[in-house]
Write a protein that holds these residues in place. Structure first.
Motif, PDB file in Angstrom:
ATOM      1  N   SER A   7       0.843  -1.176   0.000  1.00  0.00           N
ATOM      2  CA  SER A   7       0.000   0.000   0.000  1.00  0.00           C
ATOM      3  C   SER A   7       0.885   1.235   0.000  1.00  0.00           C
ATOM      4  CB  SER A   7      -0.942   0.020   1.204  1.00  0.00           C
ATOM      5  OG  SER A   7      -0.215   0.092   2.417  1.00  0.00           O
ATOM      6  N   GLY A   8       0.280   2.385  -0.230  1.00  0.00           N
ATOM      7  CA  GLY A   8       0.999   3.644  -0.143  1.00  0.00           C
ATOM      8  C   GLY A   8       1.309   4.310  -1.461  1.00  0.00           C
ATOM      9  N   GLY A   9       1.033   3.652  -2.558  1.00  0.00           N
ATOM     10  CA  GLY A   9       1.279   4.257  -3.853  1.00  0.00           C
ATOM     11  C   GLY A   9       0.288   5.358  -4.143  1.00  0.00           C
ATOM     12  N   GLY A  10       0.558   6.089  -5.203  1.00  0.00           N
ATOM     13  CA  GLY A  10      -0.324   7.172  -5.581  1.00  0.00           C
ATOM     14  C   GLY A  10       0.270   8.030  -6.661  1.00  0.00           C
ATOM     15  N   LEU A  11      -0.399   9.126  -6.931  1.00  0.00           N
ATOM     16  CA  LEU A  11       0.033  10.096  -7.932  1.00  0.00           C
ATOM     17  C   LEU A  11       0.584  11.320  -7.225  1.00  0.00           C
ATOM     18  CD1 LEU A  11       0.197  11.245 -10.820  1.00  0.00           C
ATOM     19  CD2 LEU A  11      -2.201  11.945 -10.558  1.00  0.00           C
ATOM     20  N   VAL A  12       1.837  11.637  -7.496  1.00  0.00           N
ATOM     21  CA  VAL A  12       2.481  12.786  -6.870  1.00  0.00           C
ATOM     22  C   VAL A  12       3.282  13.549  -7.909  1.00  0.00           C
ATOM     23  CG1 VAL A  12       2.627  11.682  -4.604  1.00  0.00           C
ATOM     24  CG2 VAL A  12       4.532  11.476  -6.223  1.00  0.00           C
ATOM     25  N   GLN A  13       3.674  14.750  -7.552  1.00  0.00           N
ATOM     26  CA  GLN A  13       4.504  15.563  -8.417  1.00  0.00           C
ATOM     27  C   GLN A  13       5.976  15.300  -8.155  1.00  0.00           C
ATOM     28  OE1 GLN A  13       3.078  19.586  -7.583  1.00  0.00           O
ATOM     29  NE2 GLN A  13       1.905  19.554  -9.486  1.00  0.00           N
ATOM     30  N   ALA A  14       6.791  15.573  -9.146  1.00  0.00           N
ATOM     31  CA  ALA A  14       8.229  15.422  -8.989  1.00  0.00           C
ATOM     32  C   ALA A  14       8.717  16.209  -7.782  1.00  0.00           C
ATOM     33  CB  ALA A  14       8.944  15.886 -10.252  1.00  0.00           C
ATOM     34  N   GLY A  15       9.600  15.589  -7.020  1.00  0.00           N
ATOM     35  CA  GLY A  15      10.126  16.203  -5.820  1.00  0.00           C
ATOM     36  C   GLY A  15       9.400  15.811  -4.554  1.00  0.00           C
ATOM     37  N   ALA A  16       8.234  15.208  -4.685  1.00  0.00           N
ATOM     38  CA  ALA A  16       7.446  14.803  -3.531  1.00  0.00           C
ATOM     39  C   ALA A  16       7.980  13.510  -2.925  1.00  0.00           C
ATOM     40  CB  ALA A  16       5.988  14.637  -3.924  1.00  0.00           C
ATOM     41  N   SER A  17       7.373  13.123  -1.818  1.00  0.00           N
ATOM     42  CA  SER A  17       7.762  11.905  -1.114  1.00  0.00           C
ATOM     43  C   SER A  17       6.573  10.978  -0.949  1.00  0.00           C
ATOM     44  CB  SER A  17       8.329  12.236   0.268  1.00  0.00           C
ATOM     45  OG  SER A  17       9.512  13.005   0.180  1.00  0.00           O
ATOM     46  N   LEU A  18       6.862   9.694  -0.893  1.00  0.00           N
ATOM     47  CA  LEU A  18       5.874   8.673  -0.599  1.00  0.00           C
ATOM     48  C   LEU A  18       6.520   7.609   0.270  1.00  0.00           C
ATOM     49  CD1 LEU A  18       4.077   7.906  -4.010  1.00  0.00           C
ATOM     50  CD2 LEU A  18       3.009   8.884  -1.966  1.00  0.00           C
ATOM     51  N   LEU A  20       5.933   3.610   0.940  1.00  0.00           N
ATOM     52  CA  LEU A  20       5.240   2.375   0.641  1.00  0.00           C
ATOM     53  C   LEU A  20       5.341   1.420   1.817  1.00  0.00           C
ATOM     54  CD1 LEU A  20       6.446   1.694  -3.021  1.00  0.00           C
ATOM     55  CD2 LEU A  20       4.562   3.139  -2.225  1.00  0.00           C
ATOM     56  N   SER A  21       4.294   0.653   2.022  1.00  0.00           N
ATOM     57  CA  SER A  21       4.272  -0.341   3.083  1.00  0.00           C
ATOM     58  C   SER A  21       3.930  -1.697   2.503  1.00  0.00           C
ATOM     59  CB  SER A  21       3.236   0.024   4.157  1.00  0.00           C
ATOM     60  OG  SER A  21       3.537   1.253   4.765  1.00  0.00           O
ATOM     61  N   CYS A  22       4.478  -2.722   3.105  1.00  0.00           N
ATOM     62  CA  CYS A  22       4.193  -4.099   2.722  1.00  0.00           C
ATOM     63  C   CYS A  22       3.983  -4.897   3.998  1.00  0.00           C
ATOM     64  CB  CYS A  22       5.342  -4.680   1.901  1.00  0.00           C
ATOM     65  SG  CYS A  22       5.215  -6.456   1.580  1.00  0.00           S
ATOM     66  N   VAL A  23       2.763  -5.335   4.213  1.00  0.00           N
ATOM     67  CA  VAL A  23       2.432  -6.103   5.400  1.00  0.00           C
ATOM     68  C   VAL A  23       2.493  -7.590   5.078  1.00  0.00           C
ATOM     69  CG1 VAL A  23       0.708  -6.583   7.169  1.00  0.00           C
ATOM     70  CG2 VAL A  23       0.975  -4.264   6.294  1.00  0.00           C
ATOM     71  N   ALA A  24       3.284  -8.316   5.841  1.00  0.00           N
ATOM     72  CA  ALA A  24       3.432  -9.750   5.659  1.00  0.00           C
ATOM     73  C   ALA A  24       2.598 -10.499   6.685  1.00  0.00           C
ATOM     74  CB  ALA A  24       4.897 -10.162   5.781  1.00  0.00           C
ATOM     75  N   SER A  25       1.989 -11.575   6.252  1.00  0.00           N
ATOM     76  CA  SER A  25       1.220 -12.421   7.146  1.00  0.00           C
ATOM     77  C   SER A  25       1.492 -13.879   6.805  1.00  0.00           C
ATOM     78  CB  SER A  25      -0.276 -12.112   7.060  1.00  0.00           C
ATOM     79  OG  SER A  25      -0.769 -12.320   5.749  1.00  0.00           O
ATOM     80  N   GLY A  26       1.018 -14.766   7.647  1.00  0.00           N
ATOM     81  CA  GLY A  26       1.299 -16.174   7.469  1.00  0.00           C
ATOM     82  C   GLY A  26       2.544 -16.569   8.243  1.00  0.00           C
ATOM     83  N   ASP A  27       3.353 -17.429   7.643  1.00  0.00           N
ATOM     84  CA  ASP A  27       4.557 -17.927   8.301  1.00  0.00           C
ATOM     85  C   ASP A  27       5.708 -16.946   8.103  1.00  0.00           C
ATOM     86  OD1 ASP A  27       6.377 -19.482   9.654  1.00  0.00           O
ATOM     87  OD2 ASP A  27       6.684 -20.891   8.004  1.00  0.00           O
ATOM     88  N   THR A  28       5.601 -15.798   8.729  1.00  0.00           N
ATOM     89  CA  THR A  28       6.588 -14.741   8.526  1.00  0.00           C
ATOM     90  C   THR A  28       7.934 -15.037   9.172  1.00  0.00           C
ATOM     91  OG1 THR A  28       5.763 -13.526  10.457  1.00  0.00           O
ATOM     92  CG2 THR A  28       4.802 -12.992   8.319  1.00  0.00           C
ATOM     93  N   GLY A 112       1.362  -5.584  -5.788  1.00  0.00           N
ATOM     94  CA  GLY A 112       1.928  -4.363  -6.314  1.00  0.00           C
ATOM     95  C   GLY A 112       1.086  -3.138  -6.011  1.00  0.00           C
ATOM     96  N   THR A 113       1.752  -1.996  -5.995  1.00  0.00           N
ATOM     97  CA  THR A 113       1.076  -0.719  -5.816  1.00  0.00           C
ATOM     98  C   THR A 113       1.651   0.275  -6.818  1.00  0.00           C
ATOM     99  OG1 THR A 113       0.472   0.998  -4.195  1.00  0.00           O
ATOM    100  CG2 THR A 113       2.681   0.058  -4.000  1.00  0.00           C
ATOM    101  N   GLN A 114       0.783   1.034  -7.451  1.00  0.00           N
ATOM    102  CA  GLN A 114       1.187   1.940  -8.516  1.00  0.00           C
ATOM    103  C   GLN A 114       1.724   3.245  -7.947  1.00  0.00           C
ATOM    104  OE1 GLN A 114       1.023   1.585 -12.101  1.00  0.00           O
ATOM    105  NE2 GLN A 114       2.256   3.470 -11.970  1.00  0.00           N
ATOM    106  N   VAL A 115       2.884   3.634  -8.433  1.00  0.00           N
ATOM    107  CA  VAL A 115       3.463   4.935  -8.122  1.00  0.00           C
ATOM    108  C   VAL A 115       3.597   5.706  -9.424  1.00  0.00           C
ATOM    109  CG1 VAL A 115       5.503   6.174  -7.311  1.00  0.00           C
ATOM    110  CG2 VAL A 115       4.698   4.144  -6.085  1.00  0.00           C
ATOM    111  N   THR A 116       2.988   6.868  -9.474  1.00  0.00           N
ATOM    112  CA  THR A 116       3.058   7.711 -10.660  1.00  0.00           C
ATOM    113  C   THR A 116       3.575   9.080 -10.251  1.00  0.00           C
ATOM    114  OG1 THR A 116       1.180   6.560 -11.669  1.00  0.00           O
ATOM    115  CG2 THR A 116       1.794   8.696 -12.594  1.00  0.00           C
TER     116      THR A 116
END
Length: 119
Positions: A7-18, A20-28, A112-116
């Motif tokens: 999660s955490g992707g999105g549409l941002v302008q150049a120079g911005a920050s994002l 991203l997070s990836c949550v693991a579950s199961g036999d971590t 996957g998560t889209q970053v634009t």
């Protein structure tokens, strides 16, 4: 088995920050290495950053100094802090986890998560 959700992707302008997070579950507990990969249209999937045993990190040359990979074991979450984003960072970012086996390893992927990044 391990399940990964980004999660955490999105549409941002150049120079911005994002972040991203990836949550693991199961036999971590089996996970030794986690990483972020990205794939843009018409290009091969490339490794962005990995973290091994919460000690060693490795970054693609294109993101060094801008991106930071980290892992919070208590929350079973992998992060990718992305600063000073550029249009060329636009891609689908996927989370990966590796679980060693005696003679090989199991690899798990998120959806996957889209970053634009616009100029």
């Amino acid at each position: 088995q391990v399940q990964l959700v980004e999660s955490g992707g999105g549409l941002v302008q150049a120079g911005a920050s994002l972040r991203l997070s990836c949550v693991a579950s199961g036999d971590t507990t089996c996970i030794s290495t986690m990483g972020w990969y990205r794939q843009a249209p018409g290009k091969e999937r490339e490794r962005v950053a990995i973290i091994i045993f919460d000690i060693t990190t490795n970054y693609a040359d294109s993101v060094k100094g801008r991106f930071t990979i980290s892992r919070d074991d208590a929350k079973n979450t992998l992060y990718l802090q992305m600063n000073s984003l550029k249009p060329e960072d636009t891609a689908v970012y996927s989370c990966n986890a590796l679980c060693p086996r005696p003679t090989d390893y199991a690899a798990y992927w998120g959806q996957g998560t889209q970053v634009t990044v616009s100029s």
